[in-house]
Design a protein around this motif. Structure first.
Motif, short mmCIF file in Angstrom:
data_model
loop_
_atom_site.label_atom_id
_atom_site.label_comp_id
_atom_site.label_asym_id
_atom_site.label_seq_id
_atom_site.Cartn_x
_atom_site.Cartn_y
_atom_site.Cartn_z
N MET A 8 0.81 -1.21 0.00
CA MET A 8 0.00 0.00 0.00
C MET A 8 0.85 1.26 0.00
N SER A 9 2.01 1.23 0.66
CA SER A 9 2.86 2.43 0.73
C SER A 9 3.43 2.79 -0.64
N LEU A 10 3.68 1.78 -1.47
CA LEU A 10 4.24 2.01 -2.79
C LEU A 10 3.18 1.98 -3.89
N GLY A 11 2.01 1.42 -3.58
CA GLY A 11 0.97 1.26 -4.60
C GLY A 11 1.36 0.26 -5.66
N GLU A 12 2.15 -0.77 -5.27
CA GLU A 12 2.66 -1.74 -6.23
C GLU A 12 2.05 -3.12 -6.00
N LEU A 13 1.63 -3.76 -7.08
CA LEU A 13 1.09 -5.11 -7.05
C LEU A 13 2.13 -6.05 -7.64
N GLU A 14 2.60 -7.00 -6.85
CA GLU A 14 3.68 -7.91 -7.26
C GLU A 14 3.15 -9.34 -7.37
N PHE A 15 3.51 -10.03 -8.44
CA PHE A 15 3.20 -11.44 -8.62
C PHE A 15 4.51 -12.23 -8.58
N PRO A 16 4.89 -12.76 -7.41
CA PRO A 16 6.16 -13.49 -7.30
C PRO A 16 6.13 -14.76 -8.14
N ASP A 17 7.32 -15.22 -8.54
CA ASP A 17 7.42 -16.51 -9.20
C ASP A 17 7.00 -17.59 -8.20
N ASP A 18 6.20 -18.56 -8.70
CA ASP A 18 5.78 -19.64 -7.81
C ASP A 18 6.34 -20.95 -8.32
N ILE A 42 -0.39 -13.57 5.73
CA ILE A 42 0.91 -12.91 5.84
C ILE A 42 1.08 -12.45 7.28
N ASN A 43 2.28 -12.62 7.84
CA ASN A 43 2.51 -12.15 9.20
C ASN A 43 3.25 -10.82 9.17
N ASN A 44 3.56 -10.28 10.36
CA ASN A 44 4.22 -8.97 10.42
C ASN A 44 5.71 -9.04 10.14
N ASN A 45 6.23 -10.25 9.91
CA ASN A 45 7.60 -10.43 9.44
C ASN A 45 7.65 -10.52 7.92
N ASN A 46 6.51 -10.29 7.28
CA ASN A 46 6.37 -10.29 5.81
C ASN A 46 6.58 -11.67 5.20
N LEU A 47 6.21 -12.71 5.95
CA LEU A 47 6.23 -14.07 5.43
C LEU A 47 4.83 -14.45 4.99
N VAL A 48 4.72 -14.97 3.78
CA VAL A 48 3.43 -15.29 3.16
C VAL A 48 3.30 -16.80 3.05
N VAL A 49 2.11 -17.33 3.35
CA VAL A 49 1.86 -18.76 3.18
C VAL A 49 0.61 -18.96 2.34
N GLY A 50 0.55 -20.13 1.71
CA GLY A 50 -0.60 -20.48 0.88
C GLY A 50 -0.39 -21.85 0.27
N TYR A 51 -0.92 -22.03 -0.92
CA TYR A 51 -0.77 -23.32 -1.61
C TYR A 51 -0.73 -23.08 -3.11
N GLY A 52 -0.19 -24.07 -3.82
CA GLY A 52 -0.12 -23.97 -5.27
C GLY A 52 0.07 -25.34 -5.90
N HIS A 108 8.80 -12.20 1.59
CA HIS A 108 8.72 -10.97 0.79
C HIS A 108 9.95 -10.09 0.99
N ASN A 109 10.62 -10.21 2.13
CA ASN A 109 11.77 -9.36 2.41
C ASN A 109 12.91 -9.62 1.43
N VAL A 110 13.13 -10.89 1.10
CA VAL A 110 14.24 -11.26 0.22
C VAL A 110 13.77 -11.89 -1.08
N LYS A 111 12.43 -11.86 -1.30
CA LYS A 111 11.82 -12.35 -2.55
C LYS A 111 12.15 -13.83 -2.79
N GLU A 112 11.99 -14.67 -1.77
CA GLU A 112 12.30 -16.09 -1.90
C GLU A 112 11.04 -16.93 -1.72
N PHE A 113 10.83 -17.83 -2.66
CA PHE A 113 9.67 -18.72 -2.65
C PHE A 113 10.14 -20.14 -2.38
N ASN A 114 9.47 -20.83 -1.45
CA ASN A 114 9.85 -22.19 -1.12
C ASN A 114 8.63 -23.10 -1.00
#
Length: 331
Positions: free
Chosen positions: A167-177, A189-199, A217-223
């Motif tokens: 929201m601060s940047l107004g940017e929508l990002e689609f990370p590689d999955d 998403i938690n306050n450490n900017n870690l996102v969870v889900g499924y794919g 999200h901090n280091v743009k790493e998907f696992n």
């Protein structure tokens, strides 16, 4: 509104025919009880509580457009999550207009005060023509990072793709999955900017197998979460549902367990052996400081998925059993 029109039809003897007025009203009440949207507008709500859980205020959230005064159709907004800044996220129906027509579609939105912000206002034309849902916002943290998913057209097929909106940047990002054609949905998403889900982890033409993921999200790493637990673990994490600020993940796992009958007794085959069946259960993943990823051997008939670096390690807790999952460190 819809209810008033239906009630008027019950009052009109010509319209209700031989049906008694009381029966007409009873049928109307039953239909509305089964589906209240027939006579109601659905709006997201925010409840403000004091420290003792007492209700202080109720705030009704808006929708993306203002219906005409004579429009009696039911439109929906829904809140899925709210952060400590009082900003909520969820979905709202809104208009999508082409040169030929205007249709109603469901969008992921941010409810910020009186403003309803559409996160994906310009969907692909093919998606908007074929899907009633364009996007959904599922969670927001105190850093005003929003997660969810948007329907995208990939290789001629509609696929959900998870996003992070700043929201601060107004940017929508689609990370590689997992891969280009994989459907992926962010759930929390938690306050450490870690996102969870499924794919989806398979590119087959039939029903695709899904697994849980962790995105930093901090280091743009998907696992893939399966890469963060023991190589010989009997659990497959099929969905990561939520994550708290201790980086503990609530998830769903698939595993094999002995078959039991309706009385809870083990079912044995003709050879006296237990029968194992696929079972789904709730699990809890707890981080372990200092863990490192193992190099797992992959059977010749399976395709190895590369393990990526991450800044966190995990422990799997299931039904009182602790199973370690390791910290991944960059070499």
């Amino acid at each position: 509104d819809t209810y008033e029109l239906a009630e008027e039809s019950c009052e009109d003897e010509d319209l209700r025919g031989d049906i008694p007025y009381e029966s007409c009203i009873s049928s109307l009440a039953s239909s509305l009880a089964g589906d209240p949207t027939l006579a109601s507008q659905l709006r997201g709500l925010v409840w403000e509580l004091d420290d003792n859980g007492n209700l202080l205020d109720t705030i009704e959230l808006g929708i993306l457009f203002e219906p005409e005064a004579e429009d009696i159709a039911s439109y929906t907004s829904r809140a899925h999550a709210i952060n400590d800044n009082g900003i909520a996220v969820g979905i709202s129906q809104g208009e999508y207009t082409t040169s030929n027509a205007t249709v109603i579609r469901t969008y992921g939105v941010v409810f910020d005060g009186d403003e309803v912000l559409n996160l994906t206002p310009n969907p692909d034309l093919t998606v908007a023509a074929s899907s009633a849902t364009i996007s959904s916002a599922t969670d927001i943290n105190n850093n005003n990072l929003v997660v969810g998913y948007q329907v995208q057209r990939i290789n001629g097929v509609n696929r959900d793709k998870f996003f992070v909106y700043d929201m601060s940047l107004g940017e929508l990002e689609f990370p590689d999955d997992f891969f280009l054609g994989s459907e992926s949905v962010a759930l929390a998403i938690n306050n450490n900017n870690l996102v969870v889900g499924y794919g989806e982890v398979e590119a087959s033409l039939g029903q695709r197998r899904s697994e849980g993921f962790l995105y930093d999200h901090n280091v743009k790493e998907f696992n893939r979460i399966g890469d963060l637990i023991d190589c010989d673990s009997k659990y497959t994490i099929v969905q990561a549902n939520s994550i708290n600020d201790n980086d503990e993940i609530a998830a769903t796992a698939l595993y094999q367990a002995p078959l039991r009958d309706s009385r809870g007794e083990l079912v044995i085959d003709s050879g006296g052996n237990e029968i194992l069946v696929d079972t789904v259960g709730a699990v809890k993943l707890i981080p372990i400081e200092g863990g490192e990823a193992d190099t797992c051997e992959v059977p010749e008939d399976e395709v190895a998925m590369p393990r990526q670096g991450a800044s966190i390690s995990w422990l799997l807790l299931f039904s009182g059993m602790w199973l370690m999952w390791r910290r991944l460190t960059k070499k």
